[in-house]
Design a protein around this motif. Structure first.
Motif, PDB file in Angstrom:
ATOM      1  N   GLY A 169       1.761   1.785  -5.101  1.00 14.71           N
ATOM      2  CA  GLY A 169       1.294   1.154  -3.871  1.00 14.71           C
ATOM      3  C   GLY A 169       1.578   1.972  -2.630  1.00 14.71           C
ATOM      4  N   VAL A 170       2.354   3.060  -2.781  1.00 14.04           N
ATOM      5  CA  VAL A 170       2.677   3.890  -1.616  1.00 14.04           C
ATOM      6  C   VAL A 170       1.445   4.706  -1.227  1.00 14.04           C
ATOM      7  CG1 VAL A 170       4.128   5.758  -0.744  1.00 14.04           C
ATOM      8  CG2 VAL A 170       5.093   4.035  -2.270  1.00 14.04           C
ATOM      9  N   MET A 212       1.324  -9.054   0.904  1.00 14.51           N
ATOM     10  CA  MET A 212       0.396  -9.961   1.580  1.00 14.51           C
ATOM     11  C   MET A 212      -0.100  -9.308   2.858  1.00 14.51           C
ATOM     12  SD  MET A 212      -0.912 -12.991   1.488  1.00 14.51           S
ATOM     13  CE  MET A 212      -1.901 -13.964   2.595  1.00 14.51           C
ATOM     14  N   ALA A 213      -1.373  -9.256   3.050  1.00 15.57           N
ATOM     15  CA  ALA A 213      -1.922  -8.647   4.257  1.00 15.57           C
ATOM     16  C   ALA A 213      -1.663  -9.554   5.445  1.00 15.57           C
ATOM     17  CB  ALA A 213      -3.418  -8.429   4.081  1.00 15.57           C
ATOM     18  N   PRO A 214      -1.489  -8.932   6.645  1.00 19.39           N
ATOM     19  CA  PRO A 214      -1.292  -9.756   7.827  1.00 19.39           C
ATOM     20  C   PRO A 214      -2.585 -10.468   8.186  1.00 19.39           C
ATOM     21  CG  PRO A 214      -1.573  -7.477   8.451  1.00 19.39           C
ATOM     22  CD  PRO A 214      -1.566  -7.514   6.962  1.00 19.39           C
ATOM     23  N   ASP A 215      -2.458 -11.541   8.991  1.00 15.37           N
ATOM     24  CA  ASP A 215      -3.666 -12.167   9.507  1.00 15.37           C
ATOM     25  C   ASP A 215      -4.395 -11.151  10.366  1.00 15.37           C
ATOM     26  OD1 ASP A 215      -3.072 -14.479   8.279  1.00 15.37           O
ATOM     27  OD2 ASP A 215      -2.040 -15.364  10.000  1.00 15.37           O
ATOM     28  N   CYS A 216      -5.692 -11.311  10.470  1.00 16.60           N
ATOM     29  CA  CYS A 216      -6.479 -10.368  11.248  1.00 16.60           C
ATOM     30  C   CYS A 216      -5.950 -10.314  12.679  1.00 16.60           C
ATOM     31  CB  CYS A 216      -7.935 -10.810  11.305  1.00 16.60           C
ATOM     32  SG  CYS A 216      -8.719 -10.702   9.728  1.00 16.60           S
ATOM     33  N   PHE A 247      -4.518  -2.169  19.089  1.00 16.89           N
ATOM     34  CA  PHE A 247      -3.195  -2.174  18.475  1.00 16.89           C
ATOM     35  C   PHE A 247      -3.212  -2.825  17.094  1.00 16.89           C
ATOM     36  CE2 PHE A 247      -2.458  -2.048  23.030  1.00 16.89           C
ATOM     37  CZ  PHE A 247      -1.570  -1.002  23.129  1.00 16.89           C
ATOM     38  N   ALA A 248      -2.344  -2.339  16.230  1.00 18.30           N
ATOM     39  CA  ALA A 248      -2.256  -2.886  14.871  1.00 18.30           C
ATOM     40  C   ALA A 248      -0.785  -2.942  14.443  1.00 18.30           C
ATOM     41  CB  ALA A 248      -3.077  -2.035  13.910  1.00 18.30           C
ATOM     42  N   LEU A 297       0.066  -4.929  11.291  1.00 16.29           N
ATOM     43  CA  LEU A 297      -0.333  -4.231  10.064  1.00 16.29           C
ATOM     44  C   LEU A 297       0.722  -3.183   9.684  1.00 16.29           C
ATOM     45  CD1 LEU A 297      -2.278  -3.344   7.821  1.00 16.29           C
ATOM     46  CD2 LEU A 297      -3.451  -1.919   9.504  1.00 16.29           C
ATOM     47  N   PHE A 298       1.172  -2.418  10.645  1.00 12.08           N
ATOM     48  CA  PHE A 298       2.176  -1.391  10.362  1.00 12.08           C
ATOM     49  C   PHE A 298       3.472  -2.030   9.865  1.00 12.08           C
ATOM     50  CE2 PHE A 298       0.936   2.967  11.526  1.00 12.08           C
ATOM     51  CZ  PHE A 298      -0.372   2.720  11.905  1.00 12.08           C
ATOM     52  N   LEU A 326       2.844  -3.028   6.267  1.00 13.36           N
ATOM     53  CA  LEU A 326       2.806  -1.859   5.379  1.00 13.36           C
ATOM     54  C   LEU A 326       4.222  -1.332   5.115  1.00 13.36           C
ATOM     55  CD1 LEU A 326      -0.218   0.115   6.917  1.00 13.36           C
ATOM     56  CD2 LEU A 326      -0.199  -1.206   4.800  1.00 13.36           C
ATOM     57  N   GLU A 373       6.307  -3.836   2.962  1.00  4.81           N
ATOM     58  CA  GLU A 373       5.896  -3.843   1.547  1.00  4.81           C
ATOM     59  C   GLU A 373       6.148  -2.500   0.870  1.00  4.81           C
ATOM     60  OE1 GLU A 373       1.819  -5.093   1.485  1.00  4.81           O
ATOM     61  OE2 GLU A 373       2.332  -7.196   1.863  1.00  4.81           O
ATOM     62  N   GLY A 374       6.654  -1.541   1.630  1.00  2.00           N
ATOM     63  CA  GLY A 374       6.957  -0.237   1.034  1.00  2.00           C
ATOM     64  C   GLY A 374       5.737   0.621   0.821  1.00  2.00           C
ATOM     65  N   ARG A 375       4.615   0.241   1.441  1.00  2.00           N
ATOM     66  CA  ARG A 375       3.404   1.046   1.272  1.00  2.00           C
ATOM     67  C   ARG A 375       3.365   2.202   2.258  1.00  2.00           C
ATOM     68  NH1 ARG A 375      -0.806  -3.580   1.990  1.00  2.00           N
ATOM     69  NH2 ARG A 375      -2.330  -1.918   1.830  1.00  2.00           N
ATOM     70  N   TYR A 423       5.474  -1.061  16.242  1.00  2.00           N
ATOM     71  CA  TYR A 423       5.280   0.252  15.613  1.00  2.00           C
ATOM     72  C   TYR A 423       6.636   0.949  15.408  1.00  2.00           C
ATOM     73  CZ  TYR A 423       0.201   0.198  16.425  1.00  2.00           C
ATOM     74  OH  TYR A 423      -1.143  -0.096  16.396  1.00  2.00           O
TER      75      TYR A 423
END
Lengths: 207, 117
Positions: free
Chosen positions: A115-116, B1-5, B12-13, B16-17, B20, B23-25, B100
């Motif tokens: 997933g990274v 789980m993705a953040p709400d839009c 700005f996001a 989302l950051f 990410l 979740e370790g992505r 961020y």
């Protein structure tokens, strides 16, 4: 050798057939039926553009399965990139540059990456951060170095060896203004003296 | 789980950051993360300073630029003009940039130096 199960969804039959043949040509990959998408370790999605319909499908897939996605697309904007990343896209391949090898490489990386996100995608996200900072600072006459255009002018002339009086004359400022500018920049950036300020500006590539 | 839009009109996001990173992505090597954090902190500090200038000006009883010291007048003109071009952008930046920064701190913590991007 354990085969990696891959699901494929393309926006047109030709892409579906072409990408399926690429995937099926690799012994380490096995293409699952659309109905068995939940069993796939990687989802490959192909589309010309990231339309609302594609995004909705990606969101559903991310929420339902959380499978990493390899996206094959014609073009993508920065905003769409962020949306794609949010929907678990971990690799983006330009449509015109897809080969069987590139596709397989991305699928394997997605399957084994835990997933990274790969470095190139992280690099794109970091570019977003850079642009964002520019968009905040530039309209305000600022930049990421922490120096205003006026401060840069003064520092540039200091670096050229001009004293306060000469700088004031060159820039049509009063001597007091020049001193205030120098005091402001050294105080704000916690610089020790004028030489340190010039060195800072040089290192930051501002002069 | 993705953040709400997030607001689609916003550049700005931050959420989302944060997601990410949590979740370790998003994984960034420590040197690169430190440089990004440092730049973001500098930008945040500048945005806050400029926002202070804007607020002082907005609350000034008589908004006369020619009564301000030249050093401040330039900043006021820049701040007011920028706020007219993109109203609320500085306030948004002051809210979003810390997200961020926190995301980069989390992304940095997850990897020893040199192991990732």
């Amino acid at each position: 050798m354990e085969q990696i199960r891959v699901a494929l969804q393309a926006s047109d039959p030709l892409s579906q057939a072409g990408l399926a043949s690429y995937l099926q040509s690799r012994p380490e990959l096995v293409l699952v039926r659309s109905a068995d998408r939940g069993e796939a370790k990687v989802l490959v999605v192909s589309c010309d553009r990231l339309t609302g319909e594609v995004v909705a499908m990606l969101r559903r897939s991310a929420a339902e399965f959380g499978t990493p996605v390899v996206l094959v697309t014609g073009e993508i904007t920065e905003t769409e990139l962020l949306t794609a990343v949010e929907c678990r896209v971990v690799a983006i391949l330009p449509r015109a540059a897809v080969t069987a090898d590139r596709l397989a490489h991305s699928v394997l990386a997605a399957a084994n990456g835990g997933g990274v996100m790969p470095p190139n995608l992280v690099g794109e996200l970091l570019k977003h951060i850079e642009r964002l900072q520019r968009d905040v600072l530039t309209p305000n006459g600022l930049n990421a170095s922490g120096l205003t255009p006026r401060e840069i002018d003064v520092l540039r002339l200091m670096a050229d060896g001009l004293d306060t009086n000469e700088i004031a004359g060159e820039l049509c400022y009063s001597e007091r203004t020049v001193k205030n500018v120098i005091y402001g920049v050294t105080h704000r950036l916690k610089l020790r003296n004028r030489s340190h300020a010039v060195a800072y500006a040089l290192r930051a590539g501002m002069i | 789980m993705a953040p709400d839009c997030e607001d689609p009109s916003s550049p700005f996001a931050g959420e989302l950051f944060l997601t990410l990173a949590a979740e370790g992505r998003l994984v960034v090597d420590s040197a690169r993360a430190d440089a990004v954090i440092s730049g973001l902190e500098r930008t945040l500090s500048l945005a806050r300073a400029r926002l202070r200038v804007l607020r002082i000006w907005q609350h000034a009883p008589a908004q006369r630029v020619d009564e301000l010291p030249r050093e401040l007048a330039d900043d006021v003109v820049d701040a007011v003009f920028a706020d007219q071009l993109a109203p609320g952008r500085l306030e948004e930046a002051v809210t979003e940039l810390p997200k961020y920064i926190e995301a980069m701190r989390q992304a940095r913590r997850l990897v020893p130096p040199g192991d990732a991007a």
